[in-house]
Design a protein around this motif. Structure first.
Motif, short mmCIF file in Angstrom:
data_model
loop_
_atom_site.label_atom_id
_atom_site.label_comp_id
_atom_site.label_asym_id
_atom_site.label_seq_id
_atom_site.Cartn_x
_atom_site.Cartn_y
_atom_site.Cartn_z
N ALA A 50 -3.76 9.00 -4.98
CA ALA A 50 -3.34 9.27 -3.60
C ALA A 50 -3.03 7.98 -2.87
N ALA A 51 -3.73 6.92 -3.25
CA ALA A 51 -3.50 5.61 -2.64
C ALA A 51 -3.40 4.56 -3.73
N ARG A 88 5.55 0.98 -9.36
CA ARG A 88 6.38 0.82 -8.15
C ARG A 88 5.76 -0.19 -7.19
N GLY A 122 -3.70 12.30 -6.10
CA GLY A 122 -2.62 12.85 -5.27
C GLY A 122 -1.70 13.73 -6.09
N PRO A 123 -0.46 13.84 -5.68
CA PRO A 123 0.47 14.73 -6.37
C PRO A 123 0.68 14.33 -7.83
N PHE A 147 0.87 -1.18 0.00
CA PHE A 147 0.00 0.00 0.00
C PHE A 147 0.90 1.22 0.00
N THR A 148 0.73 2.07 -1.00
CA THR A 148 1.58 3.26 -1.06
C THR A 148 0.77 4.42 -1.62
N ALA A 149 1.45 5.50 -1.96
CA ALA A 149 0.78 6.69 -2.48
C ALA A 149 1.51 7.18 -3.71
N GLY A 150 0.81 7.95 -4.53
CA GLY A 150 1.46 8.59 -5.67
C GLY A 150 2.53 9.55 -5.19
N ARG A 151 3.51 9.79 -6.07
CA ARG A 151 4.52 10.77 -5.70
C ARG A 151 4.74 11.74 -6.85
N TYR A 152 5.41 12.85 -6.54
CA TYR A 152 5.66 13.85 -7.56
C TYR A 152 6.36 13.17 -8.72
N GLY A 211 -6.88 4.93 -5.28
CA GLY A 211 -7.79 5.80 -4.53
C GLY A 211 -7.42 7.26 -4.61
N GLY A 212 -8.36 8.08 -5.07
CA GLY A 212 -8.17 9.53 -5.03
C GLY A 212 -7.14 10.04 -6.01
#
Lengths: 377, 377
Positions: free
Chosen positions: B368-369, B249, B362-363, B230-235, B359-360
């Motif tokens: 975002a998720a 990733r 993000g950057p 489980f991670t999040a988007g990044r720039y 999910g959502g």
């Protein structure tokens, strides 16, 4: 095991022009600065808030230039950031992460006046008027009937917590109140008057949690998490209306895990959403026998300078209660207390501390969420 | 390690007279029955939903007579119940609990028509009109420009998933569509037509997760969690607009953890909120080289009977997408597939499965998720 190496918050208050994102970011930066840690060292974030648009945690992290890490958003009403803390503690102590942020943030003042609005149909008890102050008013009345507790004893808790809050630059209200002012403020739900209710407010709080082995890299004053218990209310089985069973149960489990008893505690931050809750929780946490909470107040045992200071920060009543920010803010205060960084409100030589945070209304009018955290130097 | 011993859901659809509580409870009871486990054996619950009133998890558990256990409410937009699953997996595999419920539940049809409403000020990109379909439309356009992908290839994904959904009694829409119907439905954001968008709907899903050693007490057919990332988007850093970096990733990390590669997968449930997302995700998960997602569709590789069936359940497009319910519903489908319990939509002999849930926003307009789960018999 895990340790807290940095703690920060913003002053609680009403900030109509701020947003959860920038408040949360400021709290994170304060905690990171306190830890002497760069934001890029953080491996995951656990964020508590109630009723904000989705992915609030990710938006907060955006503001400090942190993306691409696991970010969990936790909701558990007034216990939201304690739930986040609990999951963060499990993730760190299981070895999954070495350095995480735990954040609480909430903006209420633009949306809410007075009672927290709950959509009809969510809870038939709420629909019938059994809202938060009413629930605690009923418990207070029952406590008065069973143990002879007085309106003055409840009110004195607000006087004490506002006296503490007046010493805390982070408190929403930094103003002392007299017993008369508290008692003569408008009646909300007998015996609870307006100045015995926690206010609406905005704020944010954050701590940096690390594995034990990492803690020494950042500080010579780590604060260790000795117990983190998170549970829920359950259907009552004759435990009575003047006690909160989930608090008794969670506290017992926390004391057992930490290998201590209530007499070993030096300082407590406790969920005084209403004065009645503080009085009952002091008994349920074992600071005195059931029914003697009123005497504890009269004796000044829970005041700064007393045997076991409760809510030196001013508590929810004076420091404020931006719902999602509260659980972590309690931990922030206790970290500062255990490090001796609390200035005028410092509990001298505090070594062991307990945070108590409830959330929502569950079965049998017990809290839906109940969190107890024990910390030590 | 941990294993899933029971999985249940309710049919997704529009149920204006139902509430999250009773839908969630029914899914929990279905999962418990599938596991042959009594509700009193459950030690904790992890519940995903978006934008419901506080403590939704506790209210769901109330309806099955379960109180007094740790109950965590997770929000991560469309990835909410995958976040719950991830934290549950960490808690179980660290030895904290032996038997937990993971639940996703959402009611949308009373509140939402068309686009998901996002409060102004939450995200300047949304305020400017860069809402969900627009984001994926831009990615689709870019994919068309870079790789020659056609509108027909995107549309064929919807045809495929509706053909699968017609075989699934749990799907919101159990009706086949022709390519012409998909292409000629109203244009939402070019190249995405209405029938290439996931619908608004209500639903709930649940799985019972146990420690490895407990699994054998309940079933001879445990499904093992081989990886949960489980991670999040990044720039973004030049990874390009026609790929989702957080997916690449997360998938890489999941394959490494599970010790497998994309060729070892037998069946996939994937976040086809729009057809463009499915096409890009098939590439980012490594099912084919970048740019060949369209060819994969044309060849029928991702259809039932093909080399690597994607969304045999019908996916979000046909099975439906009640936001918080989706992540766990994907896992429910894969558990049933790995146990050979999927009837007409069964992927014969499936042994290894992957769930992909975003999910959502993000950057850099990345999710975002981002959650990837690998399961095996």
């Amino acid at each position: 095991m895990a340790a807290i190496v940095g703690a920060g918050m913003i002053r609680f208050g009403k900030f109509p022009d701020r947003y959860i994102e920038d408040m949360g970011a400021e709290a994170c930066l304060n905690a990171l600065e306190h830890a002497g840690m760069g934001h890029k060292e953080i491996q995951a974030a656990f964020v508590g808030n109630v009723g904000q648009p989705p992915n609030a945690g990710q938006r907060i992290l955006d503001e400090i230039g942190l993306s691409g890490i696991p970010t969990f958003n936790h909701e558990n009403a007034c216990g939201s950031s304690s739930a986040a803390f609990r999951d963060a503690f499990v993730a760190v102590s299981s070895g999954l992460f070495d350095r995480v942020l735990v954040v609480g943030a909430e903006h209420m003042s633009r949306r809410i006046k007075g009672l927290i609005p709950i959509e009809d149909g969510t809870n038939i008890q709420f629909d019938m008027g059994l809202v938060m102050p009413s629930v605690f008013a009923l418990m207070g009345m029952r406590h008065m009937a069973e143990y002879g507790t007085t309106r003055e004893q409840f009110a004195r808790i607000s006087v004490k917590n506002h006296r503490h809050g007046a010493l805390n630059p982070y408190a929403q209200y930094q103003k002392e109140l007299t017993l008369e002012e508290v008692l003569q403020s408008p009646m909300i739900a007998d015996p609870i008057t307006l100045l015995q209710c926690t206010p609406i407010g905005d704020g944010a709080s954050a701590v940096v949690l690390t594995s034990d082995r990492e803690a020494g890299r950042y500080t010579t004053k780590p604060v260790y998490v000795r117990a983190s218990v998170f549970t829920a209310g359950r259907y009552k089985k004759g435990t009575g209306a003047a006690t909160i069973e989930s608090c008794v149960r969670a506290a017992r489990q926390a004391y057992e895990t930490a290998g201590i008893g209530p007499d070993d505690l030096d300082v407590i931050e406790l969920h005084d959403c209403f004065t009645v809750h503080e009085l009952i929780a002091t008994e349920d946490l074992g600071l005195c026998p059931k029914g003697e909470g009123g005497r504890l107040v009269d004796e000044g045992a829970t005041a700064l300078g007393g045997r076991i200071p409760v809510n030196p920060s001013g508590g929810l009543l004076s420091k404020g209660h931006p719902l999602g920010a509260t659980g972590v803010a309690q931990i922030v205060e206790l970290v500062w207390q255990l490090r001796g960084e609390c200035g005028k409100r410092q509990v001298p030589g505090a070594r062991v501390a307990l945070a108590h945070n409830g959330g929502g209304i569950g079965p049998g009018l017990e809290p839906a969420a109940m969190s107890i955290t024990i910390l030590s130097r």
